[in-house]
Design an enzyme around this catalytic site. Structure first.
Site, short mmCIF file in Angstrom:
data_model
loop_
_atom_site.label_atom_id
_atom_site.label_comp_id
_atom_site.label_asym_id
_atom_site.label_seq_id
_atom_site.Cartn_x
_atom_site.Cartn_y
_atom_site.Cartn_z
N ASP A 254 -15.95 79.02 -18.04
CA ASP A 254 -15.37 78.77 -19.26
C ASP A 254 -14.05 79.27 -19.72
O ASP A 254 -13.34 78.62 -20.40
CB ASP A 254 -16.52 78.99 -20.41
CG ASP A 254 -17.83 78.37 -20.08
OD1 ASP A 254 -17.75 77.07 -19.93
OD2 ASP A 254 -18.98 79.01 -20.37
N ASN B 133 -18.21 83.23 -10.79
CA ASN B 133 -19.65 83.37 -11.03
C ASN B 133 -20.39 82.95 -9.75
O ASN B 133 -19.82 83.08 -8.59
CB ASN B 133 -20.10 82.28 -12.06
CG ASN B 133 -19.71 80.81 -11.55
OD1 ASN B 133 -20.39 80.56 -10.58
ND2 ASN B 133 -18.76 80.34 -12.35
N LYS C 257 -21.51 67.13 -25.49
CA LYS C 257 -20.57 66.62 -24.42
C LYS C 257 -20.56 65.08 -24.40
O LYS C 257 -19.90 64.34 -23.60
CB LYS C 257 -20.94 67.20 -23.27
CG LYS C 257 -20.87 68.96 -23.21
CD LYS C 257 -20.48 69.48 -21.85
CE LYS C 257 -20.66 70.78 -22.01
NZ LYS C 257 -19.87 71.58 -21.01
O1 PMT Z 1 -24.23 76.45 -6.63
P1 PMT Z 1 -25.56 76.89 -6.49
O2 PMT Z 1 -25.65 78.39 -6.02
O3 PMT Z 1 -26.49 76.06 -5.72
O4 PMT Z 1 -26.37 77.00 -7.98
C1 PMT Z 1 -26.47 75.71 -8.66
C2 PMT Z 1 -25.96 75.74 -10.07
C3 PMT Z 1 -26.98 76.83 -10.92
C4 PMT Z 1 -24.69 76.40 -10.30
C5 PMT Z 1 -26.26 74.54 -10.85
O5 PMT Z 1 -27.53 74.06 -10.66
C6 PMT Z 1 -25.73 74.34 -12.25
O6 PMT Z 1 -26.50 74.56 -13.01
N1 PMT Z 1 -24.42 73.95 -12.33
C7 PMT Z 1 -23.95 74.09 -13.90
C8 PMT Z 1 -23.50 75.30 -14.02
C9 PMT Z 1 -22.85 75.27 -15.37
O7 PMT Z 1 -21.70 75.72 -15.37
O8 PMT Z 1 -23.64 75.10 -16.44
P2 PMT Z 1 -22.70 75.08 -18.05
O9 PMT Z 1 -24.24 75.06 -18.92
O10 PMT Z 1 -22.06 76.35 -18.05
O11 PMT Z 1 -22.21 73.87 -17.82
C10 PMT Z 1 -22.50 72.64 -18.50
C11 PMT Z 1 -21.73 71.53 -17.90
O12 PMT Z 1 -20.41 71.47 -18.19
C12 PMT Z 1 -22.08 71.52 -16.49
O13 PMT Z 1 -22.28 70.09 -15.92
C13 PMT Z 1 -20.48 71.98 -16.06
O14 PMT Z 1 -20.04 71.59 -14.60
C14 PMT Z 1 -19.67 71.37 -16.97
N2 PMT Z 1 -18.47 72.30 -17.36
C15 PMT Z 1 -18.57 73.35 -18.00
C16 PMT Z 1 -17.37 74.11 -18.25
C17 PMT Z 1 -16.06 73.55 -18.27
N3 PMT Z 1 -15.04 73.92 -18.45
N4 PMT Z 1 -15.94 72.18 -17.36
C18 PMT Z 1 -17.29 71.47 -17.11
O15 PMT Z 1 -17.23 70.42 -16.66
#
Ligand code: PMT
Length: 410
Positions: free
Chosen positions: A279, A210, A341
């Site tokens: 994911d 991504n 979570k």
């Molecule tokens: O890296 P940059 O270019 O600076 O951009 C920053 C960012 C946009 C990536 C950052 O600010 C951000 O939003 N990070 C989280 C991105 C994400 O995966 O969001 P999500 O809504 O899909 O996941 C939610 C949370 O679960 C996150 O804390 C993620 O780390 C965690 N997760 C998700 C999937 C997974 N399998 N394991 C996880 O731990």
């Protein structure tokens, strides 16, 4: 050693023989990673030329309050806002007096009144002037206004006298300036941060990933280190250089990130999941490069383990902070993630917004927890991460205090 990486320093130079050391100071601040802009008083230009300071800083030197050219570029108010630190070195007795009394009769003193940045002065003057009761009273006044006073050192002076009043050496000033960035709010705590994307291999040359650059996660890790924490940064593949003062673990896939986080989580006080973990991953990565035969192709994907949820579910879970990358209904989805979570805090960002989120140097966040919502407006990720870390520190300490009082009432 780079210790001031991404830090913005306005170096004020006032009139005194120690001004000759300011050029070396700029060089050393830049070697430590800082971006330096120089502001000189009229008197300072009698001791060292603006051209020298321009050459060593790599930027035009700011000299006058009403300089049409400078104001159309970076004017005094912008400079005041831009700075993380305003360091005045050398700071003459006259300048310290002005600072003590809130005078604003030239560019440097005006900027000092206008800034919200941390401030420090490195006094340099004749030893009698230093010991004069008026100077000492002025120093007490500036110190009360949270201005750090670096030095002076004692020794033989340019005027032939011996005593206190020599400006500290540039190396000492760099070290003290670095210390200004340590808030101490996470002193002695262990913090694990994830950053960047993950790479889920399809075959040896292709994969699913991504747009995460890692900037937000690295800024969070650096802000935690600045606040005194022992930091482990688990990073997916990024183009960023390794930050100083922390343990870096480089991984590629979500599964590797999961393993690395769990390897380092024991004894951890705070976990912040900034990484954009994919994911899903291909069920099976091909050992050799896939050949182009059929017109269509199906890749079976399986879900990656949720690292954040797995940490929050530990028996001795750290204070757990997740990020949420959303393109709509940011607060609503953040609240859902907070519950599903079972984490302490969600920092949500709208990744569809122009000029923030993925890849950008800027971001804005909505902090959502059971107590409510805090909005952190769009700003540079470095600054945003510092504010986020201070919020996390407050919430972490408040949670600890609440738990202590619950035990006390049993
Ligand atoms: O890296 P940059 O270019 O600076 O951009 C920053 C960012 C946009 C990536 C950052 O600010 C951000 O939003 N990070 C989280 C991105 C994400 O995966 O969001 P999500 O809504 O899909 O996941 C939610 C949370 O679960 C996150 O804390 C993620 O780390 C965690 N997760 C998700 C999937 C997974 N399998 N394991 C996880 O731990």
């Amino acid at each position: 050693m780079a210790t001031l990486v991404h830090k913005r320093i306005v170096l004020g130079v006032t009139g005194g023989i120690a001004a000759y050391k300011s050029a070396d100071l700029v060089r050393r601040l830049r070697d430590a990673g800082a971006d330096v802009r120089v502001v000189m008083t009229q008197a300072a230009t009698e001791f060292i030329t603006p051209l020298t300071m321009q050459a060593v800083s790599g930027h035009p030197v700011h000299l006058h309050m009403l300089d049409a050219e400078a104001e159309s570029g970076m004017g005094h108010i912008e400079l005041a806002r831009w700075a993380d630190v305003v360091l005045v070195a050398p700071a003459s007795a006259n300048f310290i007096a002005k600072l003590a009394h809130g005078r604003a009769d030239d560019l440097l003193s005006t900027l000092c009144l206008a800034t919200e940045a941390r401030m420090a002065v490195a006094p340099a003057m004749n030893q009698q002037m230093w010991q004069n009761a008026a100077t000492q009273a002025n120093l007490i006044a500036v110190h009360k206004n949270s201005v750090a006073v670096f030095g002076p050192a004692s020794g033989s002076q340019a005027c032939g006298e011996v005593g206190p009043g020599r400006m500290l050496e540039p190396t000492e000033l760099v070290e003290l300036t670095t210390g200004l960035f340590t808030s101490g709010s996470l002193e002695g705590l262990r913090v694990v941060v994830t950053a960047g994307p993950t790479w889920e291999a399809i075959d040896p040359v292709r994969g699913i990933t991504n747009r995460s650059s890692g900037r937000m996660g690295y800024a969070v890790a650096e802000a935690a280190a600045e606040a005194g924490a022992n930091v482990v940064l688990v990073s997916g593949p990024t183009m960023l250089t390794d930050p100083e003062r922390m343990t870096i673990v480089r991984v590629s896939s979500g599964r590797e990130m999961y393993a690395a986080v769990h390897e380092h989580i024991s004894g951890c006080d705070i976990f912040v999941g900034v990484a954009a973990v994919c994911d899903y991953r291909p069920k099976k990565a091909a050992a050799q490069k896939l050949k182009k035969h059929a017109d269509t192709m199906t890749i079976e994907l399986v879900k990656n383990e949720d690292i954040l949820a797995s940490i929050a579910a530990l028996a001795e879970a750290p204070f757990t902070v997740g990020f949420a990358a959303e393109t709509e209904n940011v607060e609503g989805y953040a609240r859902t993630k907070l519950k599903e979570k079972a984490v302490d805090l969600i920092a949500a960002n709208d990744v569809s917004a122009q000029g923030s989120g993925f890849e950008s140097d800027y971001n804005r966040l909505l902090l959502v927890d059971k107590h409510g919502v805090i909005e952190l407006p769009r700003q540079h990720k470095t600054q945003l991460a510092r504010t986020l870390i201070e919020c996390i520190a407050q919430k972490y300490h408040a949670k600890g205090a609440a738990q202590d009082s619950r035990y006390a009432h049993r």
